[in-house]
Design a protein around this motif. Structure first.
Motif, PDB file in Angstrom:
ATOM      1  N   GLN A  13     -35.177 -33.116  41.677  1.00  0.00           N
ATOM      2  CA  GLN A  13     -36.518 -33.158  41.093  1.00  0.00           C
ATOM      3  C   GLN A  13     -37.111 -31.756  41.033  1.00  0.00           C
ATOM      4  O   GLN A  13     -36.707 -30.871  41.801  1.00  0.00           O
ATOM      5  CB  GLN A  13     -37.418 -34.059  41.920  1.00  0.00           C
ATOM      6  N   PRO A  14     -38.044 -31.544  40.129  1.00  0.00           N
ATOM      7  CA  PRO A  14     -38.725 -30.240  40.082  1.00  0.00           C
ATOM      8  C   PRO A  14     -39.285 -29.865  41.447  1.00  0.00           C
ATOM      9  O   PRO A  14     -39.833 -30.712  42.159  1.00  0.00           O
ATOM     10  CB  PRO A  14     -39.834 -30.471  39.060  1.00  0.00           C
ATOM     11  N   SER A  85     -37.326 -23.943  44.334  1.00  0.00           N
ATOM     12  CA  SER A  85     -38.432 -24.162  43.392  1.00  0.00           C
ATOM     13  C   SER A  85     -37.899 -24.410  41.985  1.00  0.00           C
ATOM     14  O   SER A  85     -38.359 -23.814  41.003  1.00  0.00           O
ATOM     15  CB  SER A  85     -39.386 -22.962  43.391  1.00  0.00           C
ATOM     16  N   LEU A  86     -36.926 -25.280  41.891  1.00  0.00           N
ATOM     17  CA  LEU A  86     -36.280 -25.516  40.608  1.00  0.00           C
ATOM     18  C   LEU A  86     -37.217 -26.119  39.587  1.00  0.00           C
ATOM     19  O   LEU A  86     -38.106 -26.923  39.924  1.00  0.00           O
ATOM     20  CB  LEU A  86     -35.061 -26.412  40.803  1.00  0.00           C
ATOM     21  N   LYS A  87     -37.004 -25.726  38.342  1.00  0.00           N
ATOM     22  CA  LYS A  87     -37.829 -26.179  37.228  1.00  0.00           C
ATOM     23  C   LYS A  87     -36.944 -26.886  36.209  1.00  0.00           C
ATOM     24  O   LYS A  87     -35.726 -26.627  36.147  1.00  0.00           O
ATOM     25  CB  LYS A  87     -38.497 -24.983  36.552  1.00  0.00           C
ATOM     26  N   PRO A  88     -37.506 -27.740  35.378  1.00  0.00           N
ATOM     27  CA  PRO A  88     -36.693 -28.398  34.342  1.00  0.00           C
ATOM     28  C   PRO A  88     -35.936 -27.402  33.459  1.00  0.00           C
ATOM     29  O   PRO A  88     -34.817 -27.683  33.035  1.00  0.00           O
ATOM     30  CB  PRO A  88     -37.728 -29.188  33.542  1.00  0.00           C
ATOM     31  N   VAL A 126     -32.469 -30.708  36.476  1.00  0.00           N
ATOM     32  CA  VAL A 126     -33.764 -30.748  37.144  1.00  0.00           C
ATOM     33  C   VAL A 126     -34.684 -31.631  36.319  1.00  0.00           C
ATOM     34  O   VAL A 126     -35.060 -31.295  35.197  1.00  0.00           O
ATOM     35  CB  VAL A 126     -34.365 -29.341  37.300  1.00  0.00           C
ATOM     36  N   SER A 127     -35.018 -32.768  36.868  1.00  0.00           N
ATOM     37  CA  SER A 127     -35.793 -33.748  36.117  1.00  0.00           C
ATOM     38  C   SER A 127     -36.525 -34.661  37.073  1.00  0.00           C
ATOM     39  O   SER A 127     -36.030 -34.983  38.160  1.00  0.00           O
ATOM     40  CB  SER A 127     -34.871 -34.561  35.213  1.00  0.00           C
TER      41      SER A 127
END
Length: 128
Positions: A13-14, A85-88, A126-127
């Motif tokens: 997840q984000p 801190s992953l982003k889509p 990432v979703s």
């Protein structure tokens, strides 16, 4: 022939984190500069980060600076990419690539043509 194998991809997840690994078979990575690239569907391969053969020098693209950390353990013949801190928009297939330090050009960190050995890639999604 240097062979690279990536692992550690997955779905998150984000805001989440993943740690990618790049390992070699048959050759020691001690003499190789390693880069991480990613490719999203319909987009060109993008350079993310690179690390010198002794680990003293690292570089990051603006899109990941402050969130990703590249490191290596030459004793384990492995290079890592810690992604926080992953982003889509970080979604894509992540590849590690290697070039012998004797052939390395500092301008080649983010250019796919700067490397001559590639892994098969690992998917990062990432979703929410």
């Amino acid at each position: 022939q240097l062979q690279l194998v990536e692992s550690g991809g997955g779905s998150v997840q984000p805001g989440g984190s993943l740690r990618l690994s790049c390992a070699s078979t048959g050759f020691t990575l001690e003499y190789y500069v390693i880069g991480w690239f990613r490719q999203a569907p319909g987009k060109e391969r993008e350079g993310v980060s690179c690390i010198s053969n002794n680990g003293d020098n690292t570089n990051y693209s603006d899109s990941v600076k402050g969130r990703f950390t590249i490191s290596r353990d030459n004793a384990k013949n492995s290079v890592y990419l810690q992604m926080n801190s992953l982003k889509p928009e970080d979604t894509g297939i992540y590849y590690c690539a290697a070039v012998h330090a004797g052939l390395w050009s500092s301008s080649g960190c983010y250019r796919p043509t700067g490397y001559d050995n590639w892994g098969q890639g690992t998917q990062v999604t990432v979703s929410s």
